[in-house]
Motif scaffolding. Structure first.
Motif, mmCIF file in Angstrom:
data_model
loop_
_atom_site.group_PDB
_atom_site.id
_atom_site.type_symbol
_atom_site.label_atom_id
_atom_site.label_comp_id
_atom_site.label_asym_id
_atom_site.label_seq_id
_atom_site.Cartn_x
_atom_site.Cartn_y
_atom_site.Cartn_z
ATOM 1 N N LEU A 1 0.782 -1.186 -0.054
ATOM 2 C CA LEU A 1 0.011 -0.171 0.067
ATOM 3 C C LEU A 1 0.925 1.212 -0.376
ATOM 4 O O LEU A 1 1.734 1.317 0.696
ATOM 5 N N LYS A 2 0.536 2.090 -0.897
ATOM 6 C CA LYS A 2 1.289 3.560 -1.100
ATOM 7 C C LYS A 2 0.408 4.512 -0.621
ATOM 8 O O LYS A 2 -0.742 4.823 -0.999
ATOM 9 N N LEU A 3 0.650 5.379 0.547
ATOM 10 C CA LEU A 3 0.043 6.348 0.955
ATOM 11 C C LEU A 3 0.360 7.808 0.302
ATOM 12 O O LEU A 3 1.708 8.013 0.325
ATOM 13 N N THR A 4 -0.420 8.682 -0.194
ATOM 14 C CA THR A 4 -0.005 9.646 -0.551
ATOM 15 C C THR A 4 -0.940 10.941 -0.153
ATOM 16 O O THR A 4 -2.011 10.712 0.334
ATOM 17 N N CYS A 5 -0.415 12.328 -0.236
ATOM 18 C CA CYS A 5 -1.125 13.370 0.132
ATOM 19 C C CYS A 5 -2.151 13.646 -0.715
ATOM 20 O O CYS A 5 -1.866 13.714 -2.034
ATOM 21 N N PRO A 6 -3.498 13.815 -0.586
ATOM 22 C CA PRO A 6 -4.579 14.175 -1.510
ATOM 23 C C PRO A 6 -4.555 15.483 -2.076
ATOM 24 O O PRO A 6 -5.128 15.681 -2.941
ATOM 25 N N LYS A 7 -3.620 16.491 -1.295
ATOM 26 C CA LYS A 7 -3.442 17.815 -2.068
ATOM 27 C C LYS A 7 -2.185 17.847 -3.125
ATOM 28 O O LYS A 7 -2.522 18.355 -4.310
ATOM 29 N N CYS A 8 -1.181 17.450 -2.749
ATOM 30 C CA CYS A 8 0.235 17.415 -3.615
ATOM 31 C C CYS A 8 0.503 16.281 -4.210
ATOM 32 O O CYS A 8 1.725 16.153 -4.808
ATOM 33 N N ASN A 9 -0.191 15.099 -3.740
ATOM 34 C CA ASN A 9 0.334 13.711 -4.060
ATOM 35 C C ASN A 9 1.995 13.228 -3.587
ATOM 36 O O ASN A 9 2.434 12.368 -4.129
ATOM 37 N N ARG B 1 -2.663 19.582 6.425
ATOM 38 C CA ARG B 1 -2.986 18.418 7.502
ATOM 39 C C ARG B 1 -3.379 17.480 6.748
ATOM 40 O O ARG B 1 -4.355 17.365 5.979
ATOM 41 N N VAL B 2 -3.126 16.051 6.965
ATOM 42 C CA VAL B 2 -3.608 15.058 6.206
ATOM 43 C C VAL B 2 -5.073 14.272 7.162
ATOM 44 O O VAL B 2 -4.818 13.774 8.090
ATOM 45 N N GLU B 3 -5.910 14.683 6.664
ATOM 46 C CA GLU B 3 -7.208 14.079 7.245
ATOM 47 C C GLU B 3 -7.332 12.686 6.966
ATOM 48 O O GLU B 3 -7.712 11.657 7.639
ATOM 49 N N GLN B 4 -7.131 12.471 5.604
ATOM 50 C CA GLN B 4 -7.387 11.159 5.036
ATOM 51 C C GLN B 4 -6.409 10.858 3.878
ATOM 52 O O GLN B 4 -6.666 11.393 2.790
ATOM 53 N N ALA B 5 -5.365 10.158 3.932
ATOM 54 C CA ALA B 5 -4.407 9.859 2.698
ATOM 55 C C ALA B 5 -4.961 9.055 1.760
ATOM 56 O O ALA B 5 -5.813 8.118 1.843
ATOM 57 N N LEU B 6 -4.547 9.340 0.644
ATOM 58 C CA LEU B 6 -4.943 8.419 -0.627
ATOM 59 C C LEU B 6 -4.162 7.212 -0.659
ATOM 60 O O LEU B 6 -2.840 7.210 -0.557
ATOM 61 N N THR B 7 -4.813 6.063 -0.854
ATOM 62 C CA THR B 7 -4.201 4.849 -0.817
ATOM 63 C C THR B 7 -4.157 3.951 -2.028
ATOM 64 O O THR B 7 -5.098 3.966 -2.659
ATOM 65 N N ARG B 8 -2.988 3.786 -2.629
ATOM 66 C CA ARG B 8 -2.729 2.908 -4.033
ATOM 67 C C ARG B 8 -2.125 1.695 -3.533
ATOM 68 O O ARG B 8 -1.210 1.662 -2.685
ATOM 69 N N GLN B 9 -2.615 0.610 -4.307
ATOM 70 C CA GLN B 9 -2.110 -0.650 -4.175
ATOM 71 C C GLN B 9 -1.064 -0.994 -5.144
ATOM 72 O O GLN B 9 -1.545 -0.775 -6.518
ATOM 73 N N GLN B 10 0.099 -1.329 -4.774
ATOM 74 C CA GLN B 10 1.039 -1.586 -6.015
ATOM 75 C C GLN B 10 1.649 -3.077 -5.757
ATOM 76 O O GLN B 10 1.502 -3.592 -4.579
ATOM 77 N N GLU B 11 1.568 -3.902 -6.854
ATOM 78 C CA GLU B 11 1.895 -5.388 -6.668
ATOM 79 C C GLU B 11 3.464 -5.449 -7.071
ATOM 80 O O GLU B 11 3.832 -4.777 -8.308
ATOM 81 N N GLN B 12 4.132 -6.187 -6.473
ATOM 82 C CA GLN B 12 5.456 -6.284 -6.643
ATOM 83 C C GLN B 12 5.658 -7.896 -6.709
ATOM 84 O O GLN B 12 5.453 -8.874 -6.218
ATOM 85 N N ARG B 13 6.114 -8.149 -8.185
ATOM 86 C CA ARG B 13 6.385 -9.654 -8.661
ATOM 87 C C ARG B 13 7.958 -10.003 -8.656
ATOM 88 O O ARG B 13 8.411 -9.285 -9.476
ATOM 89 N N ARG B 14 8.382 -10.722 -7.860
ATOM 90 C CA ARG B 14 9.717 -11.032 -8.066
ATOM 91 C C ARG B 14 10.008 -12.661 -8.191
ATOM 92 O O ARG B 14 9.373 -13.685 -7.744
#
Length: 238
Positions: A63-71, A87-100
């Motif tokens: 999971l990658k957390l990013t700022c909803p204002k500036c990313n 102020r981070v009220e709720q961070a944006l969440t992106r799921q990244q898959e890593q395949r090794r």
């Protein structure tokens, strides 16, 4: 109470299995030191019987957390964005898959067991792939737990938290790592173990050295067992 499984206890687990598939699952988890998800994802095509090698695929979701204002990238504990200061009220969440992928050597006895299993028609075809085990994760855990119960193996103690834990697929991976460190805890040995286990961080691999060796205690005891007080504050070797 013990902290990890010894090789002879893993052998007891194998003997407690009631069929070749379950014996093979326990054997692979220990001899390859692979994760249960990696073992259950194995296909017949992943096995190179001529070169005695097995290709392991590890898929991990992060999971990658990013700022909803500036990313900007955020940590789990961020209250304010380190880039824009919002102020981070709720961070944006992106799921990244890593395949090794990693290709591991396999010993001749285990390879022979695999060949016997394949020749007997053990693998099941799904979506065009011949799955070695064709069971889900829950069933894989159940196989190991049931074999541990029949073998009479007791719970272990987590060396970090002190909590009791039962015999599970990951304890077999731990047993492989501890066995490897006991045989070779040199820098090269630990580097090869890290590569074999597929650890992204060397610190994860180094934990096994602490469990296996108890180096600090042994080092301290060695200081006094090999030296003696001369009486004037100086120390001499015995």
């Amino acid at each position: 109470m013990k902290a990890y499984l010894e090789p002879d206890e893993v052998e007891q687990l194998e003997k407690a299995a009631t069929n070749l598939r379950d014996t093979l699952l326990i054997r692979l988890l220990f001899r390859l030191g692979c994760r249960i998800s990696e073992a259950l994802a194995l296909t017949v095509e992943d096995i190179d019987f001529d070169q005695s090698m097995v290709t392991i695929e590890h898929l991990k979701a992060r999971l990658k957390l990013t700022c909803p204002k500036c990313n900007a990238r955020l940590g789990k504990t961020h209250i304010f964005c380190p880039k824009c200061g919002a102020r981070v009220e709720q961070a944006l969440t992106r799921q990244q898959e890593q395949r090794r992928m990693r290709t591991l050597p396999i010993d001749s006895d285990t390879l022979a067991m695999l060949k016997e299993y394949v020749d007997r028609g053990g693998p099941v075809t799904r979506d065009g792939k011949r799955m070695v085990f064709a069971i889900n994760r829950h069933r894989g855990w159940q196989v190991v737990r049931d074999c541990a119960h029949r073998a009479g193996l007791s719970d272990m103690t987590n060396p970090t938290t002190g909590k009791k834990r039962g015999v599970s697929p990951h304890r077999l991976r731990d047993a492989f790592a501890i066995h490897a460190v006991k045989l070779d805890d040199s820098g090269d040995g630990l580097r090869l173990l890290q590569e074999h286990l597929g650890h992204a961080s060397f610190d994860t691999t180094a934990r096994y050295r602490k469990v296996a060796g108890e180096e600090l205690k042994q080092w301290y005891e060695k200081l006094w067992s090999e030296s003696t007080d001369r009486g004037d504050g100086q120390w001499l070797k015995r």
